[in-house]
Design a protein around this motif. Structure first.
Motif, PDB file in Angstrom:
ATOM      1  N   SER A   9       0.848  -1.465   0.480  1.00 37.78           N
ATOM      2  CA  SER A   9       0.111   0.002   0.173  1.00 37.78           C
ATOM      3  C   SER A   9       0.711   1.438   0.105  1.00 37.78           C
ATOM      4  O   SER A   9       0.548   2.362  -0.461  1.00 37.78           O
ATOM      5  CB  SER A   9      -0.957   0.596   0.725  1.00 37.78           C
ATOM      6  OG  SER A   9      -1.998  -1.110   0.588  1.00 37.78           O
ATOM      7  N   TRP A  29       2.386   2.174  -3.495  1.00 43.52           N
ATOM      8  CA  TRP A  29       1.280   2.530  -4.476  1.00 43.52           C
ATOM      9  C   TRP A  29       0.801   3.824  -3.993  1.00 43.52           C
ATOM     10  O   TRP A  29       0.686   4.796  -4.432  1.00 43.52           O
ATOM     11  CB  TRP A  29       0.155   1.353  -4.376  1.00 43.52           C
ATOM     12  CG  TRP A  29      -0.408   2.085  -5.381  1.00 43.52           C
ATOM     13  CD1 TRP A  29      -2.050   1.832  -5.393  1.00 43.52           C
ATOM     14  CD2 TRP A  29      -0.468   2.343  -6.892  1.00 43.52           C
ATOM     15  NE1 TRP A  29      -3.533   2.759  -6.228  1.00 43.52           N
ATOM     16  CE2 TRP A  29      -1.794   2.827  -7.005  1.00 43.52           C
ATOM     17  CE3 TRP A  29      -0.120   2.607  -7.664  1.00 43.52           C
ATOM     18  CZ2 TRP A  29      -2.446   2.986  -8.308  1.00 43.52           C
ATOM     19  CZ3 TRP A  29       0.038   3.137  -9.395  1.00 43.52           C
ATOM     20  CH2 TRP A  29      -0.882   3.268  -9.503  1.00 43.52           C
ATOM     21  N   CYS A  67       1.112   7.092  -6.235  1.00 42.69           N
ATOM     22  CA  CYS A  67       0.338   8.053  -6.774  1.00 42.69           C
ATOM     23  C   CYS A  67       0.466   9.745  -6.219  1.00 42.69           C
ATOM     24  O   CYS A  67       0.356  10.351  -6.976  1.00 42.69           O
ATOM     25  CB  CYS A  67      -0.616   7.714  -6.106  1.00 42.69           C
ATOM     26  SG  CYS A  67      -1.285   5.839  -6.651  1.00 42.69           S
ATOM     27  N   PHE A  97       1.957  -0.821  -9.920  1.00 43.13           N
ATOM     28  CA  PHE A  97       0.735  -1.407  -9.923  1.00 43.13           C
ATOM     29  C   PHE A  97      -0.031  -2.531  -9.391  1.00 43.13           C
ATOM     30  O   PHE A  97       0.076  -3.873  -8.521  1.00 43.13           O
ATOM     31  CB  PHE A  97      -0.582  -0.754 -10.546  1.00 43.13           C
ATOM     32  CG  PHE A  97      -1.684  -0.707 -10.739  1.00 43.13           C
ATOM     33  CD1 PHE A  97      -2.609  -0.412  -9.161  1.00 43.13           C
ATOM     34  CD2 PHE A  97      -2.710  -2.216 -11.662  1.00 43.13           C
ATOM     35  CE1 PHE A  97      -4.459  -1.085  -9.568  1.00 43.13           C
ATOM     36  CE2 PHE A  97      -4.096  -2.277 -11.040  1.00 43.13           C
ATOM     37  CZ  PHE A  97      -5.014  -2.252 -10.343  1.00 43.13           C
ATOM     38  N   GLN A 152      -6.058   0.125  -3.361  1.00 43.78           N
ATOM     39  CA  GLN A 152      -6.268   1.113  -3.827  1.00 43.78           C
ATOM     40  C   GLN A 152      -6.936   2.548  -2.995  1.00 43.78           C
ATOM     41  O   GLN A 152      -6.355   3.683  -3.538  1.00 43.78           O
ATOM     42  CB  GLN A 152      -7.558   0.457  -4.907  1.00 43.78           C
ATOM     43  CG  GLN A 152      -7.675   1.798  -5.934  1.00 43.78           C
ATOM     44  CD  GLN A 152      -6.904   1.667  -6.458  1.00 43.78           C
ATOM     45  OE1 GLN A 152      -5.333   2.844  -6.728  1.00 43.78           O
ATOM     46  NE2 GLN A 152      -6.888   0.925  -8.470  1.00 43.78           N
ATOM     47  N   SER A 171      -4.561   5.006  -1.656  1.00 38.87           N
ATOM     48  CA  SER A 171      -3.757   5.931  -2.992  1.00 38.87           C
ATOM     49  C   SER A 171      -4.629   7.202  -2.467  1.00 38.87           C
ATOM     50  O   SER A 171      -3.323   8.117  -2.515  1.00 38.87           O
ATOM     51  CB  SER A 171      -4.184   5.308  -3.737  1.00 38.87           C
ATOM     52  OG  SER A 171      -4.905   5.432  -4.776  1.00 38.87           O
ATOM     53  N   MET A 226     -13.849   4.739  -3.704  1.00 38.50           N
ATOM     54  CA  MET A 226     -12.981   3.405  -4.162  1.00 38.50           C
ATOM     55  C   MET A 226     -13.392   2.861  -2.926  1.00 38.50           C
ATOM     56  O   MET A 226     -13.776   1.741  -2.677  1.00 38.50           O
ATOM     57  CB  MET A 226     -10.993   3.451  -3.787  1.00 38.50           C
ATOM     58  CG  MET A 226     -11.134   3.937  -5.119  1.00 38.50           C
ATOM     59  SD  MET A 226      -9.573   4.079  -5.364  1.00 38.50           S
ATOM     60  CE  MET A 226      -8.771   5.802  -4.871  1.00 38.50           C
ATOM     61  N   PHE A 260     -11.278   3.048  -9.788  1.00 37.95           N
ATOM     62  CA  PHE A 260      -9.975   1.638 -10.033  1.00 37.95           C
ATOM     63  C   PHE A 260      -9.852   0.944  -8.642  1.00 37.95           C
ATOM     64  O   PHE A 260      -8.728   0.283  -8.378  1.00 37.95           O
ATOM     65  CB  PHE A 260      -9.182   3.072  -9.598  1.00 37.95           C
ATOM     66  CG  PHE A 260      -8.980   4.136 -11.065  1.00 37.95           C
ATOM     67  CD1 PHE A 260      -6.862   3.260 -11.277  1.00 37.95           C
ATOM     68  CD2 PHE A 260      -9.065   5.127 -11.730  1.00 37.95           C
ATOM     69  CE1 PHE A 260      -6.713   4.103 -13.371  1.00 37.95           C
ATOM     70  CE2 PHE A 260      -9.336   5.021 -12.512  1.00 37.95           C
ATOM     71  CZ  PHE A 260      -7.999   5.395 -13.861  1.00 37.95           C
ATOM     72  N   ALA A 261     -10.723   1.149  -7.770  1.00 34.33           N
ATOM     73  CA  ALA A 261     -10.489  -0.145  -7.355  1.00 34.33           C
ATOM     74  C   ALA A 261     -12.122  -1.143  -7.490  1.00 34.33           C
ATOM     75  O   ALA A 261     -10.844  -2.290  -6.965  1.00 34.33           O
ATOM     76  CB  ALA A 261     -11.292   0.792  -5.879  1.00 34.33           C
ATOM     77  N   ALA A 271      -8.577  -2.709  -9.463  1.00 33.54           N
ATOM     78  CA  ALA A 271      -7.215  -2.736  -8.114  1.00 33.54           C
ATOM     79  C   ALA A 271      -8.111  -4.693  -7.682  1.00 33.54           C
ATOM     80  O   ALA A 271      -7.468  -5.655  -7.554  1.00 33.54           O
ATOM     81  CB  ALA A 271      -7.315  -2.578  -7.102  1.00 33.54           C
TER      82      ALA A 271
END
Length: 459
Positions: free
Chosen positions: A27, A30, A34, A134, A158, A161, A313, A367-368, A371
């Motif tokens: 995490s 990532w 970001c 990612f 995600q 981020s 997310m 984007f979640a 992932a």
């Protein structure tokens, strides 16, 4: 052997100490990735303005800002392909460390740019490192945590981020205030942003050295050596009808979201800066004060946008657990298209900042789903490769988004345009491009529902 009682517990209680360590490190990798992306967005306009020849017009600065963004995204796509394949071949943990080291160092080097060309070169190299993270992070977590915790863990990874995005905005606010106070010159503020941004990711590298490869990957790799099966091979992935279908339509799924975000949504700083800068200029505010105010409100906008993103997310993680991956994508893409058009057409000042939160909720909420869903489309030997392929190959197409937006603005702006006309051109260009979200709905129609299914394997 799995413990049947785990699935009845909250996901965070299902993880043992080492699994928590893997989740936190992945995490952070990532999150800082970001942060780097967002710092680029904050600094992009000032950097291009500083590096272009004196007298360059605002329309050309926006066009070259689009070029720089596209070059960064191309580097991102290239790095995703390279490091995604390496992750399946030599291990997720080792490759993740290399990726983070590359983007942290090159972020700092961006501050040393003396012209547009070397700035673009450093952004490309930064993109190489950014692109690998990612696919490696989600594959590492997917292969490490218990199956019953996988969906929530990946969605939360995600969502976190957004913390990196908000941190970038706070950095922008602090530096903006320092510009107003005269502690940093407006010409050097973008350099400070890049230097500050390189530090946390570099520190993360030393933590990552304690990571071990997932037992699932180690076992599969040993078995693969005995049977001769190919790990991290794009040729093997694309020659198998099942994985080829998942790859191509998964790529289309991501293209819609990535262009929507990087080609449209992440140009909200330009709209905010132009609208607020124009209003201050009309009020007779000095250019130095305008520069500080623009930086401040762009950063506030980014915070609001990413607070919305964080909520979105988490919401879409919950939604996909309730109704399934495919319906959640359909709802998400429709919502993203409508809120993006509404934002760009109706944002008129600081009282409308909340609208960026709504756009972020829908745009980054998607984007979640990436992932969660992408690792569920590929076997262990191709999980990092396939995830990175879908998420990053589309970026070669997505790289056209910022340039397209720039050319649309150039086409829509009269030669003798005033500030209001340039703002209207940005509004219209972003709205026209928002139809790209419909491509995601088309792609998901050809992909399987994976809710409550085990991760796939070749047999």
């Amino acid at each position: 052997m799995s413990n049947p009682t785990l699935s009845t517990m909250p996901w965070w209680r299902q993880l043992d100490r080492y699994q928590w360590f893997v989740f936190v490190v992945a995490s952070l990798a990532w999150l800082f990735d970001c942060l780097d992306q967002q710092l680029f967005l904050i600094a992009r306009n000032d950097a291009i303005t500083s590096l272009m020849p004196p007298g360059t017009g605002q329309t050309d600065i926006k066009l070259y800002g689009g070029y720089a963004t596209s070059i960064f995204v191309i580097g991102w796509a290239t790095g995703g392909l390279i490091f995604g394949s390496l992750g399946d071949q030599i291990g997720r943990a080792r490759t993740l460390t290399i990726s983070v080291l590359m983007y942290s160092v090159c972020t700092g080097l961006s501050a040393l740019s003396t012209g547009w060309i070397d700035f673009a070169m450093f952004r490309f190299l930064t993109g190489l490192g950014v692109g690998g993270v990612f696919g490696l992070a989600v594959a590492l977590v997917a292969d490490t945590v218990p199956p019953s915790a996988r969906t929530a863990a990946l969605g939360t990874l995600q969502a976190l981020s957004a913390v990196g995005n908000v941190t970038a905005a706070i950095i922008g606010i602090v530096i903006g205030k320092m510009v107003v106070a005269g502690n940093i010159s407006p010409e050097n503020s973008w350099k400070v942003i890049f230097l500050v941004g390189s530090i946390p990711a570099l520190l993360c590298v030393f933590i990552q050295m304690r990571l071990k490869e997932p037992e699932k990957w180690v076992a599969a790799r040993q078995a693969g050596k005995a049977t001769g099966v190919r790990f991290g091979s794009y040729a093997s992935m694309l020659s198998d009808p099942r994985w080829r279908k998942h790859s191509l339509f998964g790529m289309m799924l991501c293209v819609a979201g990535v262009i929507g975000l990087w080609g449209i949504g992440f140009f909200s700083p330009e709209l905010v800066g132009d609208v607020i800068g124009n209003s201050l200029r009309q009020a007779g505010t000095s250019e130095s004060e305008i520069a500080g105010a623009r930086s401040y409100w762009i950063s506030v906008n980014m915070i609001v946008q990413n607070l919305g993103s964080f909520s979105g997310m988490l919401f879409f993680t919950w939604l996909t657990q309730k109704i399934g991956r495919r319906p959640a994508f359909v709802i998400g893409y429709l919502a993203a298209m409508l809120t993006t058009i509404a934002y760009f057409q109706t944002f008129n000042g600081v009282n409308d900042i909340w609208k960026s939160g709504l756009m972020g909720f829908c745009q980054l909420g998607l984007f979640a789903l990436f992932a969660i869903y992408l690792p569920e489309l590929f076997p262990t030997r191709l999980r990092s490769t396939g995830t990175s392929f879908c998420y990053n190959v589309g970026r070669f197409l997505a790289a056209s988004g910022p340039v397209t937006l720039g050319y649309l603005q150039w086409f829509l702006v009269p030669k003798d345009a005033v500030a209001d006309q340039r703002i209207d051109a940005l509004r219209d260009a972003a709205s026209y491009m928002s139809v790209i979200f419909l491509l995601g709905i088309l792609a998901v129609a050809f992909l399987p529902e994976t809710k409550d299914q085990p991760l796939p394997e070749d047999v």
